[in-house]
Design an enzyme around this catalytic site. Sequence first.
Site, mmCIF file in Angstrom:
data_model
loop_
_atom_site.group_PDB
_atom_site.id
_atom_site.type_symbol
_atom_site.label_atom_id
_atom_site.label_comp_id
_atom_site.label_asym_id
_atom_site.label_seq_id
_atom_site.Cartn_x
_atom_site.Cartn_y
_atom_site.Cartn_z
ATOM 1 N N HIS A 75 -54.772 37.107 -29.770
ATOM 2 C CA HIS A 75 -54.131 38.216 -30.490
ATOM 3 C C HIS A 75 -54.432 38.178 -31.985
ATOM 4 O O HIS A 75 -53.776 38.845 -32.785
ATOM 5 C CB HIS A 75 -52.611 38.268 -30.258
ATOM 6 C CG HIS A 75 -52.020 39.625 -30.574
ATOM 7 N ND1 HIS A 75 -51.413 39.929 -31.776
ATOM 8 C CD2 HIS A 75 -51.963 40.749 -29.839
ATOM 9 C CE1 HIS A 75 -51.002 41.172 -31.769
ATOM 10 N NE2 HIS A 75 -51.327 41.705 -30.612
ATOM 11 N N HIS A 85 -44.795 48.036 -25.971
ATOM 12 C CA HIS A 85 -44.949 46.590 -25.756
ATOM 13 C C HIS A 85 -43.863 46.128 -24.788
ATOM 14 O O HIS A 85 -42.691 46.427 -24.994
ATOM 15 C CB HIS A 85 -44.814 45.832 -27.078
ATOM 16 C CG HIS A 85 -45.811 46.245 -28.118
ATOM 17 N ND1 HIS A 85 -45.689 47.426 -28.833
ATOM 18 C CD2 HIS A 85 -46.947 45.637 -28.555
ATOM 19 C CE1 HIS A 85 -46.707 47.535 -29.673
ATOM 20 N NE2 HIS A 85 -47.480 46.459 -29.527
ATOM 21 N N HIS A 133 -56.897 42.273 -24.166
ATOM 22 C CA HIS A 133 -56.323 42.361 -25.514
ATOM 23 C C HIS A 133 -56.709 41.132 -26.332
ATOM 24 O O HIS A 133 -56.047 40.774 -27.307
ATOM 25 C CB HIS A 133 -54.795 42.467 -25.399
ATOM 26 C CG HIS A 133 -54.129 43.062 -26.610
ATOM 27 N ND1 HIS A 133 -54.630 44.141 -27.303
ATOM 28 C CD2 HIS A 133 -52.968 42.730 -27.243
ATOM 29 C CE1 HIS A 133 -53.818 44.450 -28.300
ATOM 30 N NE2 HIS A 133 -52.804 43.591 -28.294
ATOM 31 N N ASP A 153 -48.896 46.551 -24.663
ATOM 32 C CA ASP A 153 -49.706 45.520 -25.309
ATOM 33 C C ASP A 153 -48.986 44.172 -25.346
ATOM 34 O O ASP A 153 -47.758 44.100 -25.291
ATOM 35 C CB ASP A 153 -50.019 45.922 -26.754
ATOM 36 C CG ASP A 153 -51.149 46.919 -26.846
ATOM 37 O OD1 ASP A 153 -51.539 47.486 -25.807
ATOM 38 O OD2 ASP A 153 -51.632 47.161 -27.972
ATOM 39 N N ASP A 154 -49.789 43.129 -25.507
ATOM 40 C CA ASP A 154 -49.374 41.772 -25.896
ATOM 41 C C ASP A 154 -48.862 40.897 -24.753
ATOM 42 O O ASP A 154 -48.586 39.720 -24.972
ATOM 43 C CB ASP A 154 -48.305 41.791 -26.997
ATOM 44 C CG ASP A 154 -48.782 42.451 -28.274
ATOM 45 O OD1 ASP A 154 -49.962 42.839 -28.333
ATOM 46 O OD2 ASP A 154 -47.967 42.593 -29.207
#
Length: 225
Positions: A86, A176, A82, A31-32
């Site tokens: 965020h 991540h 995503h 993620d991210d």
Amino acid sequence: MKRIISLLLILVFLPIPVKGAEKKYVALTFDDGPAGRFTRRLLPGLAELNAQATFFLCGYRLEQYPTLAGEILEGGHEIGLHGYSHNCMSCMSPEQLAQELDKTAGLLMAQTGSVSCLLRPPGGKASQAVLQAAQTRGLSIIRWSVDPRDWATQNSAAVIRRVLDTVKDGDIILLHDMSDSSVDAALEIVRQLQAQGYRFVTVTQLSALRSSPLAAGQCYSAFYP
């Protein structure tokens, strides 16, 4: 008699047929990102290990690193959305949510010529409005079943242990690509689980292997046998 004894000895030392172990599959997700040097360090490591993963990318980071989404796809990996900022999608108005999704999807198309059918809302939080927006855009919502909280520590050994202590066939692992410790942990997790017979596939591949087609607007956390 000697011939009978010889035959018996041969039979004793013949290898006993063992039923082939069932293949075990997991989906490794990040993620991210994309996250510059961390993602660029992770990708060749995964290639060397012949492991595929799914990357859930933020729109603002796609703007910061406009070539990395293409590099991820070239490595045989999968991309999911995503959001752009965020921020919590469940806290957004319908108009804000539409902008989050459409702007990110537009960046992905402009940079790679591809679309995504996967969405992971930040924190995995999906209100009814998020579910509806996802369904309208043909997006399946992907959560996870293993979370070692790698974002909260620089201790890669602890992250590795948390995954190895809980993982099982069909899990979706959350990580991540945002620090060296997380990259270190990810690659060691792959090595150790491969030694245990696991294979690393994308989320979409895992769903297909388990005969569980992804549906728009539906949430998935794992694909168990």
